[in-house]
Scaffold this motif. Structure first.
Motif, PDB file in Angstrom:
ATOM      1  N   LYS A 118       0.820  -1.204   0.000  1.00 36.78           N
ATOM      2  CA  LYS A 118       0.000   0.000   0.000  1.00 36.78           C
ATOM      3  C   LYS A 118       0.855   1.255   0.000  1.00 36.78           C
ATOM      4  N   LYS A 119       0.471   2.217  -0.843  1.00 28.66           N
ATOM      5  CA  LYS A 119       1.152   3.518  -0.871  1.00 28.66           C
ATOM      6  C   LYS A 119       0.570   4.406   0.222  1.00 28.66           C
ATOM      7  N   ILE A 120       1.445   4.991   1.029  1.00 23.49           N
ATOM      8  CA  ILE A 120       1.033   5.839   2.149  1.00 23.49           C
ATOM      9  C   ILE A 120       1.510   7.269   1.878  1.00 23.49           C
ATOM     10  N   GLY A 121       0.727   8.021   1.132  1.00 23.16           N
ATOM     11  CA  GLY A 121       1.056   9.413   0.840  1.00 23.16           C
ATOM     12  C   GLY A 121       2.476   9.584   0.343  1.00 23.16           C
ATOM     13  N   GLU A 122       3.152  10.608   0.887  1.00 25.84           N
ATOM     14  CA  GLU A 122       4.534  10.889   0.506  1.00 25.84           C
ATOM     15  C   GLU A 122       5.536  10.034   1.271  1.00 25.84           C
ATOM     16  N   LEU A 123       5.048   9.242   2.229  1.00 22.25           N
ATOM     17  CA  LEU A 123       5.952   8.432   3.041  1.00 22.25           C
ATOM     18  C   LEU A 123       6.556   7.282   2.258  1.00 22.25           C
ATOM     19  N   GLY A 124       5.798   6.785   1.268  1.00 22.10           N
ATOM     20  CA  GLY A 124       6.307   5.701   0.449  1.00 22.10           C
ATOM     21  C   GLY A 124       5.324   4.548   0.350  1.00 22.10           C
ATOM     22  N   THR A 125       5.792   3.441  -0.195  1.00 21.43           N
ATOM     23  CA  THR A 125       4.987   2.239  -0.368  1.00 21.43           C
ATOM     24  C   THR A 125       5.484   1.162   0.586  1.00 21.43           C
ATOM     25  N   PHE A 126       4.547   0.478   1.227  1.00 21.71           N
ATOM     26  CA  PHE A 126       4.904  -0.464   2.281  1.00 21.71           C
ATOM     27  C   PHE A 126       4.173  -1.797   2.119  1.00 21.71           C
ATOM     28  N   LYS A 127       4.810  -2.848   2.613  1.00 22.87           N
ATOM     29  CA  LYS A 127       4.120  -4.109   2.837  1.00 22.87           C
ATOM     30  C   LYS A 127       3.348  -3.953   4.149  1.00 22.87           C
ATOM     31  N   THR A 128       2.052  -4.268   4.120  1.00 20.39           N
ATOM     32  CA  THR A 128       1.212  -4.006   5.285  1.00 20.39           C
ATOM     33  C   THR A 128       0.359  -5.214   5.664  1.00 20.39           C
ATOM     34  N   ILE A 129      -0.132  -5.163   6.901  1.00 19.29           N
ATOM     35  CA  ILE A 129      -1.106  -6.112   7.412  1.00 19.29           C
ATOM     36  C   ILE A 129      -2.425  -5.360   7.563  1.00 19.29           C
ATOM     37  N   LYS A 130      -3.485  -5.865   6.958  1.00 20.59           N
ATOM     38  CA  LYS A 130      -4.784  -5.195   6.992  1.00 20.59           C
ATOM     39  C   LYS A 130      -5.695  -5.870   8.007  1.00 20.59           C
ATOM     40  N   LEU A 131      -6.312  -5.047   8.872  1.00 16.12           N
ATOM     41  CA  LEU A 131      -7.235  -5.540   9.888  1.00 16.12           C
ATOM     42  C   LEU A 131      -8.593  -4.859   9.755  1.00 16.12           C
ATOM     43  N   ALA A 132      -9.654  -5.588  10.053  1.00 18.74           N
ATOM     44  CA  ALA A 132     -10.991  -5.019  10.161  1.00 18.74           C
ATOM     45  C   ALA A 132     -11.304  -4.820  11.637  1.00 18.74           C
ATOM     46  N   VAL A 133     -12.011  -3.730  11.952  1.00 21.30           N
ATOM     47  CA  VAL A 133     -12.342  -3.385  13.335  1.00 21.30           C
ATOM     48  C   VAL A 133     -13.844  -3.265  13.484  1.00 21.30           C
ATOM     49  N   SER A 134     -14.393  -3.850  14.545  1.00 24.79           N
ATOM     50  CA  SER A 134     -15.801  -3.629  14.886  1.00 24.79           C
ATOM     51  C   SER A 134     -15.871  -2.962  16.249  1.00 24.79           C
ATOM     52  N   VAL A 135     -16.842  -2.068  16.407  1.00 25.18           N
ATOM     53  CA  VAL A 135     -17.013  -1.317  17.650  1.00 25.18           C
ATOM     54  C   VAL A 135     -18.484  -1.338  18.031  1.00 25.18           C
ATOM     55  N   ALA A 136     -18.782  -1.662  19.286  1.00 24.94           N
ATOM     56  CA  ALA A 136     -20.154  -1.646  19.783  1.00 24.94           C
ATOM     57  C   ALA A 136     -20.123  -1.390  21.277  1.00 24.94           C
ATOM     58  N   ASP A 137     -21.289  -1.074  21.850  1.00 23.53           N
ATOM     59  CA  ASP A 137     -21.371  -0.933  23.292  1.00 23.53           C
ATOM     60  C   ASP A 137     -21.070  -2.274  23.947  1.00 23.53           C
ATOM     61  N   LEU A 138     -20.399  -2.232  25.078  1.00 29.21           N
ATOM     62  CA  LEU A 138     -19.964  -3.471  25.712  1.00 29.21           C
ATOM     63  C   LEU A 138     -21.122  -4.286  26.258  1.00 29.21           C
ATOM     64  N   HIS A 139     -22.063  -3.646  26.950  1.00 29.28           N
ATOM     65  CA  HIS A 139     -23.139  -4.383  27.605  1.00 29.28           C
ATOM     66  C   HIS A 139     -24.513  -4.145  26.987  1.00 29.28           C
ATOM     67  N   LYS A 140     -24.707  -3.011  26.335  1.00 28.94           N
ATOM     68  CA  LYS A 140     -26.023  -2.630  25.844  1.00 28.94           C
ATOM     69  C   LYS A 140     -26.596  -3.679  24.900  1.00 28.94           C
ATOM     70  N   GLY A 141     -27.761  -4.192  25.248  1.00 31.17           N
ATOM     71  CA  GLY A 141     -28.453  -5.131  24.378  1.00 31.17           C
ATOM     72  C   GLY A 141     -27.886  -6.526  24.355  1.00 31.17           C
ATOM     73  N   SER A 142     -26.882  -6.818  25.172  1.00 34.33           N
ATOM     74  CA  SER A 142     -26.230  -8.116  25.066  1.00 34.33           C
ATOM     75  C   SER A 142     -27.144  -9.269  25.435  1.00 34.33           C
ATOM     76  N   SER A 143     -28.131  -9.033  26.309  1.00 28.72           N
ATOM     77  CA  SER A 143     -29.007 -10.120  26.743  1.00 28.72           C
ATOM     78  C   SER A 143     -30.071 -10.460  25.700  1.00 28.72           C
ATOM     79  N   ASP A 144     -30.344  -9.530  24.767  1.00 30.74           N
ATOM     80  CA  ASP A 144     -31.411  -9.738  23.803  1.00 30.74           C
ATOM     81  C   ASP A 144     -30.905 -10.006  22.395  1.00 30.74           C
TER      82      ASP A 144
END
Length: 299
Positions: A200-226
């Motif tokens: 992946k090319k990162i702006g003016e910094l250059g091109t790099f070999k990278t590891i791609k991750l997906a992130v999920s975000v949710a409330d920790l407890h809200k709605g967990s029982s249902d």
């Protein structure tokens, strides 16, 4: 999770949220060191595209009487002068965590964004599993809340450094990293999943070999029982577990991705994510004081 909390999470995700169980047993194993600095450029897309501001981050190891050695992290976030006219941002974050195991003991946040302001003060006890969160905001009354979890509760920037010890081999085999993360008065369920390797090319910094991750975000407890079992966030945080049956937690409406250097630094180079209007991304513009060479750079 409210929109402002989501925006804060996404903005700081530029620096990376990735974890592994017991990733550190001694300072020598950490992929960073005192004196590391980085500047990140924030880019916003809402039909047009523009660089709107920067994040300047520094990490230093400190010693003081009566306390074990610790890391002090500071991040200053600001919009460029042109964009100040539309939405002026001047945010400061501080995080303190012990050098030996990265357990947090203090964090402070001072936010000024347009006509909105907020101040948070976090202090920990019980080995990082009990958090006292004092939260003041323009739009809400003073709050003084205490959380206790069976695992360490982490602030956003503590997670940044804790998680750079990602065990890529575990993630490649389908394991998912999970954390309990405090933002304002809320606790979030944060999960990460390995997507693949990319050049992946990162702006003016250059091109790099990278590891791609997906992130999920949710409330920790809200709605967990249902919630249906496939979507439930039943956390054993600071842990790596099997992926949930429903991968939409990673590739649903809120697609957040992070790219790390595929070298010993695991430096977060780039992120992209949706916000309430449009999308936001960030890229590293400069860095110094890294512990290891940037061997992932290809040109």
């Amino acid at each position: 999770m409210n929109h402002h909390s989501k925006f804060l999470f996404v903005l700081t995700a530029v620096l990376g949220l990735m974890s592994a169980v017991n990733a550190y047993s001694q300072t020598a194993q950490m992929p960073f060191q005192s004196g590391e600095k980085a500047q990140i450029i924030i880019h916003y897309k809402w039909g047009k595209k523009a660089d709107i501001g920067t994040v300047n981050l520094s990490l230093d190891e400190k010693t003081e009487a009566g306390r074990k050695p610790y890391f002090y992290m500071r991040a200053d976030i600001s919009t460029y002068k042109f964009w100040d006219t539309f939405f002026k941002v001047r945010d400061t974050y501080e995080s303190k965590f012990y050098s030996s195991d990265l357990t947090p003991f203090y964090a402070y946040r001072n936010v000024s964004e347009g006509d909105y302001w907020a101040k948070n003060k976090y202090t920990w006890s019980n080995g990082g599993k009990t958090l006292r969160a004092i939260v003041d905001k323009k739009t809400r009354p003073h709050r003084d809340t205490t959380f206790t979890e069976p695992v360490v509760i982490r602030d956003l920037f503590n997670v940044i450094f804790t998680c750079r010890g990602l065990d890529v081999k575990k993630m490649m085999s389908g394991k998912v990293a999970k954390y309990a993360v405090a933002v304002d008065k809320d606790l979030l369920d944060v999960r990460l999943k390995y997507v693949g390797r990319e050049t992946k090319k990162i702006g003016e910094l250059g091109t790099f070999k990278t590891i791609k991750l997906a992130v999920s975000v949710a409330d920790l407890h809200k709605g967990s029982s249902d919630a249906p079992s496939g979507n439930r966030f039943s956390l054993s945080t600071d842990a790596v577990s099997e992926a949930p049956a429903d991968d939409n937690v990673f590739h649903g409406e809120g697609k957040i991705f992070i790219w790390l250097t595929d070298d010993d630094n695991h430096l977060p180079l780039y992120f992209t994510a949706p916000v309430k209007i449009g999308s936001i991304n960030g890229r590293v513009a400069s860095c110094s004081g890294l512990k290891y060479p940037l061997s992932s750079k290809v040109e």
